[in-house]
Design an enzyme around this catalytic site. Structure first.
Site, PDB file in Angstrom:
ATOM      1  N   CYS A   1      46.870  32.176  42.010  1.00 14.89           N
ATOM      2  CA  CYS A   1      45.534  32.574  42.467  1.00 14.89           C
ATOM      3  C   CYS A   1      44.689  33.034  41.274  1.00 14.89           C
ATOM      4  CB  CYS A   1      45.657  33.691  43.495  1.00 14.89           C
ATOM      5  SG  CYS A   1      44.092  34.476  43.884  1.00 14.89           S
TER       6      CYS A   1
ATOM      7  N   CYS B   1      43.885  36.799  41.336  1.00 18.98           N
ATOM      8  CA  CYS B   1      45.084  37.595  41.018  1.00 18.98           C
ATOM      9  C   CYS B   1      45.300  37.588  39.509  1.00 18.98           C
ATOM     10  CB  CYS B   1      46.321  37.027  41.717  1.00 18.98           C
ATOM     11  SG  CYS B   1      46.510  37.510  43.435  1.00 18.98           S
TER      12      CYS B   1
ATOM     13  N   ASP C   1      30.644  37.996  37.548  1.00 21.18           N
ATOM     14  CA  ASP C   1      30.763  36.587  37.942  1.00 21.18           C
ATOM     15  C   ASP C   1      30.443  35.709  36.734  1.00 21.18           C
ATOM     16  OD1 ASP C   1      30.498  35.058  41.001  1.00 21.18           O
ATOM     17  OD2 ASP C   1      30.043  33.918  39.176  1.00 21.18           O
TER      18      ASP C   1
ATOM     19  N   HIS D   1      46.828  40.422  47.057  1.00 18.23           N
ATOM     20  CA  HIS D   1      46.322  39.082  47.361  1.00 18.23           C
ATOM     21  C   HIS D   1      46.048  38.945  48.859  1.00 18.23           C
ATOM     22  CE1 HIS D   1      45.584  34.809  47.052  1.00 18.23           C
ATOM     23  NE2 HIS D   1      46.373  34.653  48.105  1.00 18.23           N
TER      24      HIS D   1
ATOM     25  N   GLY E   1      31.426  29.302  53.114  1.00 22.81           N
ATOM     26  CA  GLY E   1      31.117  28.938  51.729  1.00 22.81           C
ATOM     27  C   GLY E   1      32.059  29.553  50.706  1.00 22.81           C
TER      28      GLY E   1
ATOM     29  N   HIS F   1      36.861  38.689  48.046  1.00 21.39           N
ATOM     30  CA  HIS F   1      36.019  39.322  47.027  1.00 21.39           C
ATOM     31  C   HIS F   1      34.670  39.684  47.613  1.00 21.39           C
ATOM     32  CE1 HIS F   1      35.678  34.920  46.782  1.00 21.39           C
ATOM     33  NE2 HIS F   1      34.403  35.098  46.491  1.00 21.39           N
TER      34      HIS F   1
ATOM     35  N   HIS G   1      30.880  40.067  46.582  1.00 22.57           N
ATOM     36  CA  HIS G   1      29.853  39.824  45.559  1.00 22.57           C
ATOM     37  C   HIS G   1      28.857  40.981  45.612  1.00 22.57           C
ATOM     38  CE1 HIS G   1      30.566  35.444  44.754  1.00 22.57           C
ATOM     39  NE2 HIS G   1      31.019  35.442  46.000  1.00 22.57           N
TER      40      HIS G   1
HETATM   41  P1  5GP Z   1      32.893  32.343  46.521  1.00 27.10           P
HETATM   42  O1  5GP Z   1      32.070  31.091  46.609  1.00 27.10           O
HETATM   43  O2  5GP Z   1      34.355  32.063  46.725  1.00 27.10           O
HETATM   44  O3  5GP Z   1      32.387  33.460  47.379  1.00 27.10           O
HETATM   45  O4  5GP Z   1      32.688  32.892  45.053  1.00 27.10           O
HETATM   46  C1  5GP Z   1      33.497  32.583  43.985  1.00 27.10           C
HETATM   47  C2  5GP Z   1      32.789  33.068  42.751  1.00 27.10           C
HETATM   48  O5  5GP Z   1      33.714  33.122  41.687  1.00 27.10           O
HETATM   49  C3  5GP Z   1      31.636  32.174  42.300  1.00 27.10           C
HETATM   50  O6  5GP Z   1      30.432  32.932  42.300  1.00 27.10           O
HETATM   51  C4  5GP Z   1      32.036  31.742  40.878  1.00 27.10           C
HETATM   52  O7  5GP Z   1      30.939  31.711  39.987  1.00 27.10           O
HETATM   53  C5  5GP Z   1      33.053  32.802  40.488  1.00 27.10           C
HETATM   54  N1  5GP Z   1      34.080  32.335  39.575  1.00 27.10           N
HETATM   55  C6  5GP Z   1      34.787  31.179  39.668  1.00 27.10           C
HETATM   56  N2  5GP Z   1      35.678  31.085  38.667  1.00 27.10           N
HETATM   57  C7  5GP Z   1      35.526  32.215  37.920  1.00 27.10           C
HETATM   58  C8  5GP Z   1      36.173  32.695  36.722  1.00 27.10           C
HETATM   59  O8  5GP Z   1      37.074  32.070  36.169  1.00 27.10           O
HETATM   60  N3  5GP Z   1      35.753  33.886  36.233  1.00 27.10           N
HETATM   61  C9  5GP Z   1      34.754  34.614  36.844  1.00 27.10           C
HETATM   62  N4  5GP Z   1      34.423  35.772  36.265  1.00 27.10           N
HETATM   63  N5  5GP Z   1      34.131  34.196  37.962  1.00 27.10           N
HETATM   64  C10 5GP Z   1      34.511  33.012  38.495  1.00 27.10           C
HETATM   65 ZN    ZN Z   2      44.954  36.378  44.735  1.00 28.26          ZN
END
Ligand code: 5GP
Ligand code: ZN
Length: 116
Positions: free
Chosen positions: A5, A8, A31, A47, A93, A100, A102
């Site tokens: 993950c 994780c 992010d 997790h 989405g 997480h 945001h």
């Molecule tokens: P979701 O769409 O699942 O709510 O948000 C996932 C978020 O993780 C996205 O905003 C994306 O930019 C962020 N993200 C994806 N990969 C990484 C990474 O490797 N490092 C960081 N810091 N953010 C990530």
């Molecule tokens: Zn995880």
């Protein structure tokens, strides 16, 4: 903890991130692809796939995370408020399947959902 993950691995420090906050239960980091001047995420070290998978046993952890958000937002300079988003499941989405929150703010925050 889940071996494969992304979040994780970030929470364990195996993948680098710009850390915002850490304690024994949670980790917050910026992010990689921010949608606003301030955009960080708060994750449990446990997790948990999504909010859909949360159970009564997670109530204290989730409550702690909710209460932490305004404090971290303020520390990041968001004195005037912030948006909190929890994408949950493919239909919501969600792209990374580790729960997480945001936290987004600064600049102009558009209406939450674009109406057509
Ligand atoms: P979701 O769409 O699942 O709510 O948000 C996932 C978020 O993780 C996205 O905003 C994306 O930019 C962020 N993200 C994806 N990969 C990484 C990474 O490797 N490092 C960081 N810091 N953010 C990530
Ligand atoms: Zn995880």
């Amino acid at each position: 903890m889940s071996d494969n993950c992304l979040f994780c691995k970030i929470a364990r420090g195996e993948i680098p991130s710009r850390k915002v906050y850490e304690d024994e239960e949670v980790f917050a980091f910026h992010d990689i692809n921010p949608v606003a001047p301030v955009h960080f995420m708060l994750v449990p070290k446990l997790h948990l796939v999504s909010l859909i998978d949360a159970e009564e046993a997670h109530a204290a952890l989730l409550g702690k995370m909710l209460l932490l958000v305004p404090k971290l937002a303020k520390e990041q300079g968001l004195d005037n408020g912030f948006r909190m988003v929890i994408n949950s499941g493919k239909g919501g989405g969600q792209e990374v399947f580790h729960l997480h929150i945001h936290v987004i703010g600064g600049g102009n925050i558009p209406p939450m959902v674009k109406r057509s």
